[in-house]
Design an enzyme around this catalytic site. Structure first.
Site, PDB file in Angstrom:
ATOM      1  N   LYS A 199      -5.495   0.356   8.230  1.00  0.00           N
ATOM      2  CA  LYS A 199      -5.389  -0.173   9.596  1.00  0.00           C
ATOM      3  C   LYS A 199      -6.026   0.792  10.613  1.00  0.00           C
ATOM      4  CE  LYS A 199      -2.327  -3.694   8.515  1.00  0.00           C
ATOM      5  NZ  LYS A 199      -2.305  -3.451   7.089  1.00  0.00           N
TER       6      LYS A 199
HETATM    7  C1  LIG Z   1      -2.532  -4.337   6.028  1.00  0.00           C
HETATM    8  C2  LIG Z   1      -2.740  -3.833   4.647  1.00  0.00           C
HETATM    9  C3  LIG Z   1      -3.283  -4.646   3.625  1.00  0.00           C
HETATM   10  C4  LIG Z   1      -3.639  -6.105   3.852  1.00  0.00           C
HETATM   11  O1  LIG Z   1      -4.774  -6.271   4.663  1.00  0.00           O
HETATM   12  P1  LIG Z   1      -5.042  -7.680   5.356  1.00  0.00           P
HETATM   13  O2  LIG Z   1      -6.205  -7.451   6.243  1.00  0.00           O
HETATM   14  O3  LIG Z   1      -3.792  -8.009   6.115  1.00  0.00           O
HETATM   15  O4  LIG Z   1      -5.312  -8.651   4.270  1.00  0.00           O
HETATM   16  C5  LIG Z   1      -3.493  -4.083   2.367  1.00  0.00           C
HETATM   17  N1  LIG Z   1      -3.147  -2.807   2.110  1.00  0.00           N
HETATM   18  C6  LIG Z   1      -2.609  -2.007   3.055  1.00  0.00           C
HETATM   19  C7  LIG Z   1      -2.230  -0.614   2.698  1.00  0.00           C
HETATM   20  C8  LIG Z   1      -2.398  -2.477   4.352  1.00  0.00           C
HETATM   21  O5  LIG Z   1      -1.847  -1.669   5.280  1.00  0.00           O
END
Ligand SMILES: *Cc1c(COP(=O)(O)O)cnc(C)c1O
Length: 493
Positions: free
Chosen positions: A113
């Site tokens: 993120k």
């Molecule tokens: C948010 C997240 C995901 C999922 O990503 P999306 O864009 O919501 O599909 C996968 N792995 C981690 C560690 C995340 O923080």
């Protein structure tokens, strides 16, 4: 260059600039903003080969954010992708065995993120300036753990913004809580609510929708905004690393020019994999987009049957950031395969809202040919971590392991495969260490951090050192029905 406008997935008459879409977040009709066409790259793969992450980011993002000047966009990029990341490469591509792991966890909170939330605050403040918004932007976020910290780190001390994060008092891990309550910055507040994540989320939503409150805030020079993953300002920066990864493969001689590769993405809200699809549509030689789910395999079932059905038990897994039954960004793909028909898209989303289920038509299903779905059970996820560690010494986190397992199951040997690696193993240390050796089961999470350092031979990330050493700054708590009063108190109104 031609201007690119954004439309709502639920109303194609609405047309806004990129900066307006970023400021607004969600379209007023409840739809998501989408570019009226996916732009092509205007540089060759050969030119991309030698570029830094920041240069690549500019080449990709300028195609989407056409109302930003070169100076504005470059300033946003250089403020975002700097020494907050622990490697100059920003998103290193690591070859393990015959597979490539695109490590997206080298930012401030050691999860993917950060890739988008490091730049969103700067895109938001630049958009505010551009649209003559003089109010201070107040970001309100409800979090079940990860997003809150990444948003706090992204917005901390960004001029013209404040951020208030609510989390459920007993609903996040101790490490996640420490990450949030130790966050520095003159414009940040963190509040534990007496309730669960749904209470926190409903409280935030109610404040966003409260027109009276909005007017009161505006009178005091504030306006609310959200940092959630449907903002186009989070999606566009995510396209960058797929372009960068391909250029790296080429530069390292791992692929021939135009050799197509598969991309595997551990998926929750469908934002990350959609960004990979956008990279393909921009002209990057990507073959299949492989959507990897954990036991909450709504998307796996959708790609297999054309039926999206969230009416099922919610499973708590060791990859909690993928424990999701409504993948909100899927709406953008639905819109594309519906032939950019906003009436059709709106009708399907209405079915999802009312009955929790919809089925796409055969012609729409044909539009999914570039996608494959796969999933990993809890056991398979743990087994994958152990297997790769035994074989190569590489330690991956649980989310990445879901994708790694699916890759092994679905990728055909003839093609190179890039796996999006979304979190540092340090972030999910307990599950990771237990997967490597069952005897760690009862051990203390904090003690395991050092064991992981020794086992993985990777340095302890600053984010982890911070929570072990930093002072607790935020101690505020409130009842779930007192969130509005709390916000007003913080803002002094
Ligand atoms: C948010 C997240 C995901 C999922 O990503 P999306 O864009 O919501 O599909 C996968 N792995 C981690 C560690 C995340 O923080």
């Amino acid at each position: 260059m031609m201007d690119l406008y954004y439309k709502s997935t639920r109303n194609s008459d609405l047309k806004v600039t990129a900066s307006e879409a970023i400021l607004t977040g969600l379209a007023p009709d409840g739809g998501l903003f989408v570019p009226e066409r996916i732009p092509k790259l205007d540089v060759t793969l050969d030119e991309l080969k030698g570029m830094s992450y920041q240069e690549t980011a500019y080449c990709v993002m300028k195609q989407f954010l056409t109302d930003f000047t070169e100076d504005e966009l470059k300033a946003c990029i250089s403020k975002a992708y700097d020494s907050k990341f622990d490697t100059e490469e920003i998103a290193p591509l690591v070859k393990v065995d015959d597979t490539y792991y695109l490590e997206l966890f080298h930012g401030a909170t050691i999860a993917f993120k950060d890739m988008a939330l490091s730049i969103l605050p700067h895109l938001l403040t630049a958009s505010a300036k551009k649209n003559n918004v003089e109010n201070e932007i107040v970001i309100l976020t409800a979090t079940s753990g990860d997003t809150g910290k990444a948003a706090l780190a992204g917005f901390a001390d960004v001029e013209g913004t404040r951020i208030i994060v609510f989390y459920p008092k007993n609903g996040v891990s101790r490490i996640q809580e420490l990450q949030m309550v130790t966050q520095k910055g003159g414009n940040v507040d963190v509040v534990a609510i007496h309730g669960n994540f749904d209470n926190a989320q409903s409280g935030v939503k109610a404040m966003f929708e409260d027109k009276e409150l909005g007017e009161e805030l505006s009178g005091r020079g504030y306006q609310f905004s959200s940092a959630n993953s449907i903002n186009i300002g989070r999606l566009v920066p995510q396209v960058v690393y797929y372009v960068y990864a391909y250029a790296k493969l080429l530069d390292n001689g791992e692929v021939r020019e135009n050799e197509r590769v598969d991309i595997v993405v551990p998926t929750g809200n469908f934002g990350n994999i959609l960004a990979a699809y956008y990279a393909k549509l921009m002209g990057i030689p990507i073959d299949k987009l492989i959507c990897a789910s954990n036991e909450n395999k709504v998307l796996f079932d959708f790609f297999r049957t054309g039926v999206y059905d969230k009416n099922r038990d919610f499973v708590l897994t060791t990859s909690p950031s993928m424990d999701i039954l409504i993948s909100s960004n899927l709406e953008r793909l639905i819109y594309l395969i519906a032939g950019e028909d906003s009436d059709r898209t709106r009708a399907l989303m209405e079915e999802l809202r009312s009955g929790g289920r919809y089925e796409i038509s055969a012609d729409m299903k044909a539009g999914l040919a570039d996608f494959l779905g796969g999933y990993a059970s809890e056991e398979e996820t743990a087994e994958e971590i152990g297997r790769i560690y035994e074989k190569t010494g590489y330690v991956m986190d649980t989310h990445t392991a879901v994708a790694s397992h699916v890759c092994r199951k679905l990728c055909d040997g003839g093609k190179k495969c890039v796996i999006a690696s979304t979190a540092s193993p340090y972030k999910f240390v307990k599950s990771v260490m237990t997967a490597i050796d069952r005897s760690y089961e009862g051990k203390d999470e904090f003690a395991l951090l050092e064991t992981l350092r020794d086992v993985s031979k990777t340095p302890m990330p600053q984010a982890i050192k911070d929570i072990l050493e930093a002072d607790i700054i935020h101690r505020a708590e409130c009842d779930a029905d007192k969130m509005e009063e709390t916000v007003k108190g913080i803002l002094g109104i």
